[in-house]
Design an enzyme around this catalytic site. Structure first.
Site, short mmCIF file in Angstrom:
data_model
loop_
_atom_site.label_atom_id
_atom_site.label_comp_id
_atom_site.label_asym_id
_atom_site.label_seq_id
_atom_site.Cartn_x
_atom_site.Cartn_y
_atom_site.Cartn_z
N VAL A 12 -18.71 17.40 113.75
CA VAL A 12 -17.30 16.98 113.66
C VAL A 12 -16.76 17.16 112.24
CG1 VAL A 12 -15.67 15.09 113.98
CG2 VAL A 12 -17.56 15.38 115.59
N ARG A 44 -27.13 17.23 102.49
CA ARG A 44 -27.62 18.61 102.64
C ARG A 44 -26.79 19.58 101.81
NH1 ARG A 44 -26.79 18.30 109.02
NH2 ARG A 44 -25.00 17.19 108.18
N LYS A 100 -17.67 6.08 117.10
CA LYS A 100 -17.41 4.97 118.04
C LYS A 100 -18.35 3.79 117.86
CE LYS A 100 -19.39 8.66 119.73
NZ LYS A 100 -19.07 10.04 119.83
N VAL A 127 -12.59 7.76 120.77
CA VAL A 127 -12.54 7.66 122.24
C VAL A 127 -11.86 8.90 122.81
CG1 VAL A 127 -11.74 6.32 124.23
CG2 VAL A 127 -12.32 5.14 122.09
N ASP A 196 -22.84 5.23 124.96
CA ASP A 196 -21.69 5.89 124.33
C ASP A 196 -20.40 5.50 125.08
OD1 ASP A 196 -20.56 8.15 122.54
OD2 ASP A 196 -19.96 8.73 124.55
N LYS A 200 -17.03 3.13 123.86
CA LYS A 200 -15.64 3.57 124.00
C LYS A 200 -14.81 2.57 124.81
CE LYS A 200 -17.01 8.39 123.42
NZ LYS A 200 -17.52 9.57 124.12
N1 HSE Z 1 -21.62 12.43 123.24
C1 HSE Z 1 -20.24 12.20 123.42
C2 HSE Z 1 -19.83 12.70 124.79
C3 HSE Z 1 -19.48 12.90 122.33
O1 HSE Z 1 -20.63 13.41 125.41
O2 HSE Z 1 -18.76 12.39 125.27
C4 HSE Z 1 -18.07 12.51 122.21
O3 HSE Z 1 -17.92 11.15 121.90
#
Ligand code: HSE
Length: 411
Positions: A12, A44, A100, A127, A196, A200
């Site tokens: 990102v 890095r 998130k 989100v 995840d 969200k």
């Molecule tokens: N791993 C998350 C997804 C990335 O697959 O939606 C985006 O938040």
């Protein structure tokens, strides 16, 4: 001239730098200001990249530069992101994050820190990837009293479920493909086990209902146990199995957030959200229902949301009052799973219809389907978790096994 900085040059973060470089003239025209990408923090080295000379290994030069007004945090994880973001806000710099986990765990603290320093803590990218949902919730839909939000908020699991049904692909091959495409988290269990999506829905619940919802208070179940068989049989009854993150306000005024695979009726738009796409349905007293749809993961879709927040910030000189929520307090505004009631897709071993009617009540019309091996699928009356447990017990006493059950989504 406002200077920008990016923390973390992964998928990102590098997307933010590259999209800004590509569209800088357009962005400057839209925000009416000259902007400069000034620092990229990463441990890095990236000697071959055009922005290699912007790399720093320490946050201090970013904090010390008074011309840096907005910082993008794209590191992921709670630490050191939390320490860095808090330091930026305290130094009078606004932050736009795609992280998130950070927002779901520490959002209340960071929003209060931002307010205390007259800056903003933005998180549109946390989100739904590219989908505008945070800004619509607290701005365009600010006149509404919200009653429910339901969405497909994880691109990886949606992609996997889709590959399973459409391409007959096994789970691990589909997961590997999602990772190759940059959709999955570093640790894919966060996707597959629903964490995840949980983070969200915590963020959306906190913003819509005004109090911080912590992930460990949310009933969360992922897609590991979803079999190809259930995906197929559910589809014969007219439903698609989707990982649904949802929050509903109940009659007692409490809210009930959940993440679980659910059976979504074919005529519900959410059942047609495929691949890495995400969708969010919002229900409010003014709008009835509104739906938001777009790419939920990936380098440039997420970078687009991060930059959208940065562009808004360089035009502001105050904290946005609607972009906030309170501490959770004693969490008594949250309802637990015992209050969750829904019709259920049910799969059992061979059983006669009379027994199923006795246990599951009036079955939905045309919902009984018997496979060649006599496996039976039905859609039950609305049941809560205790009802399902009691039904499974009664079936066992009659020599029938409950093989699978998925709540039916009503949004
Ligand atoms: N791993 C998350 C997804 C990335 O697959 O939606 C985006 O938040």
């Amino acid at each position: 001239m406002d200077k920008l900085a990016v923390l973390g040059c992964g998928v990102v973060g590098s997307g933010v730098v590259e999209l800004f470089a590509k569209n800088q003239a357009l962005i400057e025209k839209r925000c009416g200001k000259k902007l400069q990408m000034a620092y990229i923090l990463d441990l890095r080295d990236f000697p071959d990249r055009p922005y290699a000379d912007l790399l720093v290994k320490n946050i201090d030069p970013i904090l010390a530069d008074p011309d840096v007004t907005v910082v993008a945090e794209c590191m992921g994880g709670v630490e050191p992101a939390f320490t860095f973001v808090k330091a930026c806000l305290e130094a009078g710099k606004s932050v736009s994050t795609s992280n998130k986990e950070l927002v779901a765990e520490k959002g209340d603290i960071l929003l209060q820190t931002a307010k205390a320093h007259n800056v903003n803590f933005f998180f549109e990218a946390s989100v739904g990837g590219a989908i505008p949902i945070i800004r619509p919730l607290h701005k365009c839909l600010a006149a509404n009293d919200f009653s429910a939000i339901a969405g497909i908020l994880n691109g990886t699991t949606n992609f996997i479920l889709n590959q399973m049904i459409k391409e007959n692909m096994d789970f691990s091959t589909a997961l590997a493909l999602a990772q190759e495409k940059g959709y999955a988290e570093k640790d894919p269990t966060a996707d597959v086990d629903g964490h995840d999506a949980c983070r969200k829905i915590c963020i959306l619940s906190s913003l819509a209902f005004g109090k911080h919802v912590y992930p460990d208070r949310v009933h969360t179940k992922g897609i590991r146990e979803v079999t190809l068989r259930d995906v197929e049989l559910c589809s014969r009854l007219g439903y698609a199995i989707k990982l649904i993150a949802r929050v509903q306000r109940l009659d007692n005024g409490k809210i009930l957030p959940t993440v679980m695979p659910m059976a979504v009726e074919e005529d519900d738009l959410l059942s047609h959200v495929n691949g890495v796409y995400n969708a969010v349905m919002v229900r409010g007293d003014g709008i009835s229902k509104a739906m938001f749809y777009g790419r939920g993961a990936g380098k440039f879709p997420t970078a687009s949301a991060v930059l959208g927040d940065m562009i808004e910030q360089v035009q502001l000189d105050h904290t946005i009052p609607s972009l906030t929520w309170e501490n959770a307090g004693n969490s008594d505004f949250l309802e637990d799973l015992t209050a969750f009631t829904a019709e259920r897709y049910i799969r059992t071993t061979a059983a006669d219809e009379m027994l199923l009617k006795e246990v599951f009540g009036a079955l939905k019309e045309n919902s009984v389907y018997t496979e060649e091996d006599e496996t039976v699928c039905i859609v039950s009356r609305p049941m809560n978790e205790a009802d399902v447990e009691a039904a499974a017990k009664t079936l066992t006493q009659k020599g029938v096994t409950l093989l699978a059950q998925y709540p039916v989504l009503v949004d």
